[in-house]
Design a protein around this motif. Sequence first.
Motif, PDB file in Angstrom:
ATOM      1  N   PHE A 226      -0.078   1.033  -7.640  1.00  0.00           N
ATOM      2  CA  PHE A 226      -1.405   0.430  -7.582  1.00  0.00           C
ATOM      3  C   PHE A 226      -2.238   1.022  -6.442  1.00  0.00           C
ATOM      4  O   PHE A 226      -3.440   1.244  -6.587  1.00  0.00           O
ATOM      5  N   LYS A 227      -1.596   1.276  -5.324  1.00  0.00           N
ATOM      6  CA  LYS A 227      -2.304   1.907  -4.205  1.00  0.00           C
ATOM      7  C   LYS A 227      -2.770   3.313  -4.588  1.00  0.00           C
ATOM      8  O   LYS A 227      -3.885   3.730  -4.253  1.00  0.00           O
ATOM      9  N   THR A 228      -1.916   4.051  -5.290  1.00  0.00           N
ATOM     10  CA  THR A 228      -2.262   5.408  -5.702  1.00  0.00           C
ATOM     11  C   THR A 228      -3.403   5.406  -6.710  1.00  0.00           C
ATOM     12  O   THR A 228      -4.345   6.212  -6.624  1.00  0.00           O
ATOM     13  N   ASN A 245      -3.581  -6.834  -8.764  1.00  0.00           N
ATOM     14  CA  ASN A 245      -2.253  -6.471  -9.261  1.00  0.00           C
ATOM     15  C   ASN A 245      -1.287  -6.191  -8.108  1.00  0.00           C
ATOM     16  O   ASN A 245      -0.120  -6.593  -8.150  1.00  0.00           O
ATOM     17  N   TYR A 246      -1.775  -5.483  -7.109  1.00  0.00           N
ATOM     18  CA  TYR A 246      -0.957  -5.161  -5.938  1.00  0.00           C
ATOM     19  C   TYR A 246      -0.452  -6.446  -5.277  1.00  0.00           C
ATOM     20  O   TYR A 246       0.763  -6.610  -5.051  1.00  0.00           O
ATOM     21  N   LYS A 259       3.582  -6.014   6.285  1.00  0.00           N
ATOM     22  CA  LYS A 259       3.796  -4.621   5.909  1.00  0.00           C
ATOM     23  C   LYS A 259       2.944  -4.264   4.694  1.00  0.00           C
ATOM     24  O   LYS A 259       2.329  -3.182   4.634  1.00  0.00           O
ATOM     25  N   ALA A 260       2.886  -5.161   3.720  1.00  0.00           N
ATOM     26  CA  ALA A 260       2.084  -4.917   2.518  1.00  0.00           C
ATOM     27  C   ALA A 260       0.600  -4.861   2.866  1.00  0.00           C
ATOM     28  O   ALA A 260      -0.150  -4.047   2.319  1.00  0.00           O
ATOM     29  N   PHE A 264      -2.121  -1.269   2.403  1.00  0.00           N
ATOM     30  CA  PHE A 264      -3.178  -1.240   1.378  1.00  0.00           C
ATOM     31  C   PHE A 264      -4.533  -1.283   2.077  1.00  0.00           C
ATOM     32  O   PHE A 264      -4.665  -1.910   3.130  1.00  0.00           O
ATOM     33  N   PRO A 265      -5.555  -0.604   1.533  1.00  0.00           N
ATOM     34  CA  PRO A 265      -6.868  -0.581   2.195  1.00  0.00           C
ATOM     35  C   PRO A 265      -7.398  -1.975   2.516  1.00  0.00           C
ATOM     36  O   PRO A 265      -7.535  -2.829   1.626  1.00  0.00           O
ATOM     37  N   ILE A 266      -7.710  -2.207   3.771  1.00  0.00           N
ATOM     38  CA  ILE A 266      -8.151  -3.512   4.245  1.00  0.00           C
ATOM     39  C   ILE A 266      -9.460  -3.934   3.569  1.00  0.00           C
ATOM     40  O   ILE A 266      -9.683  -5.124   3.311  1.00  0.00           O
ATOM     41  N   ALA A 267     -10.293  -2.959   3.264  1.00  0.00           N
ATOM     42  CA  ALA A 267     -11.596  -3.275   2.664  1.00  0.00           C
ATOM     43  C   ALA A 267     -11.471  -4.024   1.345  1.00  0.00           C
ATOM     44  O   ALA A 267     -12.397  -4.729   0.931  1.00  0.00           O
ATOM     45  N   PHE A 268     -10.324  -3.888   0.683  1.00  0.00           N
ATOM     46  CA  PHE A 268     -10.117  -4.589  -0.584  1.00  0.00           C
ATOM     47  C   PHE A 268      -9.196  -5.794  -0.416  1.00  0.00           C
ATOM     48  O   PHE A 268      -9.374  -6.814  -1.079  1.00  0.00           O
TER      49      PHE A 268
END
Length: 282
Positions: A226-228, A245-246, A259-260, A264-268
Motif C-alpha cells: 500500500f505504501k508503494t 487500507n494500510y 513503527k507503522a 507511512f507518509p504523515i500527510a495522509f
Amino acid sequence: MLFTVFTPTYNRAHLLGRLFESLQRQTARNFDWLIVDDGSEDETEASVAQFIAEANFPVRYFRQKNQGKHIAINAAVEQADGDWYLPVDSDDFLADNCLEICESLAEEASAASFAGFTFIHAPEELVGKTQSYGTKKWTGYNSYKWDFAGEMHYVFKMEMIRKFPFPLFEDENFCQESVQVIPIVKSHIILYTDHILAFGDYLEDGLSQNLYARLLKNPRYAMLAFKTKLQMAQTREERMALTQNYWDIVLKTKQPTLKAFLAFPIAFSVPFLGKKLMNKLK
C-alpha cells in the motif's frame, strides 16, 4: 539467449502443459524457459522432466521450499541467463508470435534506453480476436483506456530487475508484484504497447483470489504494497483509499502502531487517524 521466460509454479502440474505447448509453437527461438517450483506437492517435477525431453527450446527447472511467488521471482532473476525477463504464470499461455514481437519491442526499447516494455494479458475469450490491437505505443503510466478486463504485462531488462529484489519477511509468503514493478516504472521510462500476447483467466486457487485474506495473513508485505502504490496514486481519493487500507491492515493485525506511523507518509496518516478518532468520540 535474448529472453528468459520465467514461470513460478506451485501445484500446477495440470496447467503447465498448455503454457508449454504455446512455447513450442513460438515463431521465434530466442528464449529459454526457467521454471521455479515453490515446493509443489503434485506431479510438477515429473511433468517438467517430460517437457525437457520433448522441448524444442532450452528448459531449466529449479525447486525451492515453499516461500511464495515473490521469492521464486528473486531466485529466477538470480538464475536467469537471458538479457530480458519475461514472466508468465503457470495458468497462462502465449500467442504464437509473442517472442517474435517481443524481440522487435526489445530492440526498440534498447535503442531508446528504456527499462522495459509491455504487452497486454487478456481473457481467453479474446483468443483469435486481437486483430485490431498492436498498433499503439506510448510512455505514460496508466494512461491506457481498457475496453476489456486485461492488464499490462511488463518485460524488463534483466540488469534492471536485478536491482529491485523483493525483501524477505520471515513467516510471510505473499507479496504483491507492485512492490517490485512500481519502483521501476516510477524511476525509468517504459515502452507501453497494446499488443495482446498473453492469455489466461483468473482461477479459484490463484493468488488473485481471496486477496484481502492473504493480505491479512501477510501484514508487513501488505503494508509495504500500500505504501508503494501510494507513489503512483493520481487523485486524493486514491491516496486516502490506500491510507485506509494500510491502517486497516495495521490495526486488524495488531502491528506496532508507532513503527507503522513512521513508515507511512504523515500527510495522509494524520488526517485519516484524526478522523477515525473523532468518529470514536462521537
